[in-house]
Write a protein that holds these residues in place. Structure first.
Motif, PDB file in Angstrom:
ATOM      1  N   ALA A  37       0.564  -0.992  -0.052  1.00 34.00           N
ATOM      2  CA  ALA A  37      -0.078  -0.087  -0.133  1.00 34.00           C
ATOM      3  C   ALA A  37       0.701   0.947   0.174  1.00 34.00           C
ATOM      4  N   ASN A  38       0.461   2.812   0.072  1.00 38.73           N
ATOM      5  CA  ASN A  38       0.967   3.314   0.175  1.00 38.73           C
ATOM      6  C   ASN A  38       1.958   3.445   1.708  1.00 38.73           C
ATOM      7  N   SER A  39       2.980   3.596   1.360  1.00 43.03           N
ATOM      8  CA  SER A  39       4.023   2.969   2.915  1.00 43.03           C
ATOM      9  C   SER A  39       4.720   4.627   3.363  1.00 43.03           C
ATOM     10  N   HIS A  40       4.231   5.554   2.527  1.00 46.48           N
ATOM     11  CA  HIS A  40       4.250   7.099   2.991  1.00 46.48           C
ATOM     12  C   HIS A  40       3.779   7.657   3.583  1.00 46.48           C
ATOM     13  N   ALA A  41       2.205   6.705   3.925  1.00 49.50           N
ATOM     14  CA  ALA A  41       1.574   7.597   4.413  1.00 49.50           C
ATOM     15  C   ALA A  41       1.219   8.026   5.947  1.00 49.50           C
ATOM     16  N   THR A  42       0.248   8.586   6.290  1.00 45.07           N
ATOM     17  CA  THR A  42       0.925   9.302   7.443  1.00 45.07           C
ATOM     18  C   THR A  42      -0.846   9.092   8.591  1.00 45.07           C
ATOM     19  N   ASP A  43      -1.997   8.593   7.600  1.00 45.30           N
ATOM     20  CA  ASP A  43      -3.263   8.282   8.485  1.00 45.30           C
ATOM     21  C   ASP A  43      -3.444   7.039   7.785  1.00 45.30           C
ATOM     22  N   GLU A  83      -7.818  -4.184   8.915  1.00 47.34           N
ATOM     23  CA  GLU A  83      -6.806  -4.280   9.517  1.00 47.34           C
ATOM     24  C   GLU A  83      -7.415  -3.375  11.098  1.00 47.34           C
ATOM     25  N   LEU A  84      -6.397  -3.666  12.017  1.00 43.54           N
ATOM     26  CA  LEU A  84      -6.893  -2.941  12.745  1.00 43.54           C
ATOM     27  C   LEU A  84      -5.871  -1.858  12.812  1.00 43.54           C
ATOM     28  N   SER A  85      -6.140  -0.851  13.465  1.00 40.58           N
ATOM     29  CA  SER A  85      -5.949   0.979  13.150  1.00 40.58           C
ATOM     30  C   SER A  85      -5.078   0.773  14.229  1.00 40.58           C
ATOM     31  N   TYR A  86      -3.609   1.211  12.970  1.00 38.39           N
ATOM     32  CA  TYR A  86      -2.369   0.541  12.761  1.00 38.39           C
ATOM     33  C   TYR A  86      -2.084   2.503  13.182  1.00 38.39           C
ATOM     34  N   PHE A  87      -2.158   3.711  12.594  1.00 33.52           N
ATOM     35  CA  PHE A  87      -1.863   4.900  12.960  1.00 33.52           C
ATOM     36  C   PHE A  87      -2.602   5.537  14.107  1.00 33.52           C
ATOM     37  N   ALA A  88      -3.968   5.098  15.053  1.00 41.00           N
ATOM     38  CA  ALA A  88      -4.564   4.961  15.991  1.00 41.00           C
ATOM     39  C   ALA A  88      -3.603   4.806  16.870  1.00 41.00           C
ATOM     40  N   LEU A  89      -3.571   3.409  16.800  1.00 45.57           N
ATOM     41  CA  LEU A  89      -2.471   3.184  18.198  1.00 45.57           C
ATOM     42  C   LEU A  89      -1.327   3.856  17.889  1.00 45.57           C
TER      43      LEU A  89
END
Length: 216
Positions: free
Chosen positions: A12-18, A78-84
């Motif tokens: 996926a977009n590996s440069h994402a921040t959210d 998927e789990l919410s990685y950025f929130a975690l």
């Protein structure tokens, strides 16, 4: 007998921040999925049922593989990685990693804090995440045939935890190893999930595709 073929989505977009930015396939992610679809077409292309989560990267992977999706189930999301990640930094002072080596140490910390209930104000608890996946598995295992499930690394790690009786650190290590577009085969026999294959990438094994073996 039920045979489950789990596939992690392509890169996926590996440069994402959210979460929203991350939820789209990269050009390489589409190529990974196309290569996997071509491999399956040459070996054993038939599935009695094709299921994905509701995320764009999961749906896009199944379609790039060449399959019609019979069902989309949010329990495969998927789990919410950025929130975690935001929660563990704000509440425990653990910043997000800057490279792959740091990430290998970081993800197990996130999962362990989450599993202990040490992260507040996150989209779902670890228990809810686990129960939605195992509940869906129980339902799917009542069906007969060969079923393709296109999902994400955290979901696959949770499935492996159930099948192999892993503890939380063991599950986190498994999650770190799940490659984009990888294949994982399980069979439901004698009322048990049996792991036949983990993290296979036969469509990426040729030397000229070594660059396409990605984790993030």
């Amino acid at each position: 007998m039920t045979e489950l073929i789990l596939v992690r989505h392509g890169q996926a977009n590996s440069h994402a921040t959210d979460e929203a930015e991350y939820d789209r396939l990269s050009h390489l992610g589409v190529q990974q999925a196309e290569w996997l679809g071509a491999h399956l077409a040459q070996t054993n292309p038939h599935f009695d049922h094709v299921i994905t989560g509701t995320l764009n990267r999961q749906i896009g992977t199944a379609r790039a593989m060449g399959y019609q999706i019979a069902e989309q189930d949010p329990r495969l999301d998927e789990l919410s990685y950025f929130a975690l990640a935001r929660a563990i930094e704000a509440q425990h002072g653990i910043p997000a990693p800057s490279d792959a080596t740091e990430f290998a140490r970081y993800l197990p910390q996130v999962i362990e804090h989450w599993a202990r209930g040490d992260l507040a104000d996150v989209p779902e608890t670890f228990e809810h995440f686990t129960m939605r996946i195992t509940g869906l598995l129980d339902e799917i295992c009542q069906r007969n045939g060969r079923i393709l499930i296109v999902t994400s690394g955290g979901v696959i790690g949770t499935v492996m935890r159930q099948a192999l009786g892993l503890d939380i650190p063991g599950m986190a290590k498994v999650m770190l190893q799940v490659m984009n577009s990888s294949l994982h085969r399980l069979e439901h026999v004698h009322d048990m999930l049996m792991v036949g294959t983990f993290n296979a990438t036969p469509h990426l094994d040729a030397p000229d595709r070594a660059h396409a073996r990605t984790f993030i």
